[in-house]
Design an enzyme around this catalytic site. Structure first.
Site, mmCIF file in Angstrom:
data_model
loop_
_atom_site.group_PDB
_atom_site.id
_atom_site.type_symbol
_atom_site.label_atom_id
_atom_site.label_comp_id
_atom_site.label_asym_id
_atom_site.label_seq_id
_atom_site.Cartn_x
_atom_site.Cartn_y
_atom_site.Cartn_z
ATOM 1 N N PHE A 230 0.848 -1.185 0.000
ATOM 2 C CA PHE A 230 0.000 0.000 0.000
ATOM 3 C C PHE A 230 0.889 1.244 0.000
ATOM 4 C CE2 PHE A 230 -1.900 -3.235 3.007
ATOM 5 C CZ PHE A 230 -2.551 -3.934 2.001
ATOM 6 N N ASP A 232 2.216 4.414 0.600
ATOM 7 C CA ASP A 232 1.903 5.559 1.448
ATOM 8 C C ASP A 232 3.146 6.420 1.676
ATOM 9 O OD1 ASP A 232 3.461 4.087 3.206
ATOM 10 O OD2 ASP A 232 2.045 4.203 4.882
#
Length: 336
Positions: A230, A232
């Site tokens: 993910f 980020d």
């Protein structure tokens, strides 16, 4: 049509001008992850063990996870500023604490009927801080909730459970449904003449459902490996720490000066794309190391990018002081 995250990451890593993947660091990180698998530090059970996460036994679990990930973005504060804090938690866990507090106070925050019409006044109360600092991007969060709630009411019988059921155990199908239906999840950019995607929150939504239900029931995805890490702003800190990625000297200097990066700018795209590709290579390396440890209680296919991302994110929290000297990129947007 945008390239999906895995293909986007390969393309970005190949063309990147300021962020580079280092194979030696990839190998070092793979060894640390193998150690985590051996001592059970990396485990799908870790999600539900956190006090602010829903239990898989809770009938609202799916809708609870959906509202969490619909709001799971942009918690960083400017240098020297007070952090948004709820029940002593900061960042993502402050959001989790705020949602749980609202539930405990009888606010139907996980019900699309409620949050499709949520008022600013109610949102201010739900996300109130321990200090004077407000949650960032409150107006954008209001829009995210209202828009998502309306879609669920109009098309999915007022529950995200319907979306999960429609996808028949396919992580890929659920990811694409979320991205196509919910505007705030459309995390895409243009890079070197290509439309690329990261889908950070859509992927973490699928990953969280898988982790909450421990790969069973609603979380039984036959293709969970379709999901990448993910992308980020915190995980790249850990990738830098292990030497799995490297920044050019001029770019590192800019980050050390606390320069805010534009969402959709080349530098931000390169960090996110190279982070995904680095974790893909780490996963492949762990799987090849895995052959040497036949007694592990895992199957080779259990080693996926979701679990590796969990390890990296938890590592950053556990070693926050040690990693403080490594700058993280700051981009104010709704995508992460």
């Amino acid at each position: 049509m945008a390239l999906m995250p895995r293909e986007s990451a390969k393309l970005i890593a190949r063309l990147s001008k300021n962020v580079f993947i280092e194979e030696e660091g990839v190998k070092n990180l793979a060894c640390a992850i193998l150690e985590g698998l051996k001592n059970h530090k990396i485990n799908v059970n870790n999600f539900s063990q956190h006090e602010y996460h829903p239990s898989p036994d809770d009938p609202r679990a799916i809708d609870w996870i959906f509202i969490l990930d619909t709001l799971n973005y942009s918690f960083w504060s400017k240098k020297g500023s007070l952090k948004w804090t709820v029940n002593g938690q900061t960042g993502y866990f402050a959001l989790c604490a705020a949602i749980k507090r609202a539930i405990d106070e009888g606010k139907p925050i996980v019900d699309p009927e409620y949050y499709s019409r949520i008022t600013r006044c109610d949102a201010e109360h739900i996300f109130r801080s321990d200090n004077q600092t407000s949650i960032p991007l409150l107006d954008e969060r209001l829009k995210s909730m209202r828009d998502a709630g309306k879609i669920l009411l109009e098309r999915y019988q007022g529950t995200f459970v319907e979306c999960v059921k429609l996808c028949s155990g396919s992580a890929e199908q659920l990811l694409k449904l979320v991205v196509n239906e919910f505007e705030s999840y459309q995390d895409e950019a243009d890079y070197e003449g290509n439309r690329v995607s990261f889908y950070k929150r859509a992927q973490i939504l699928v990953g969280d459902i898988w982790a909450c239900f421990k790969g069973e029931g609603f979380g039984k995805f036959h293709d969970i490996d379709y999901i990448t890490m993910f992308a980020d702003y915190r995980v790249p800190q850990v990738l830098l720490h292990f030497g799995a990625i490297r920044y050019s000297n001029p770019f590192m200097s800019r980050l050390q000066c606390d320069v805010e990066l534009e969402n959709g700018g080349d530098d931000e795209i390169e960090i996110r794309g190279c982070s995904i590709e680095a974790v893909e290579r780490v996963r492949d390396e762990v799987r090849s190391l895995f052959e040497r440890y036949p007694n592990l209680e895992l199957k080779k296919s259990d080693i996926n990018s979701v679990l590796i991302d969990h390890f990296l994110w938890d590592y950053r929290r556990e070693h926050a002081a040690e990693l403080e000297h490594i700058p993280f990129h700051k981009t104010r947007c709704i995508y992460y």
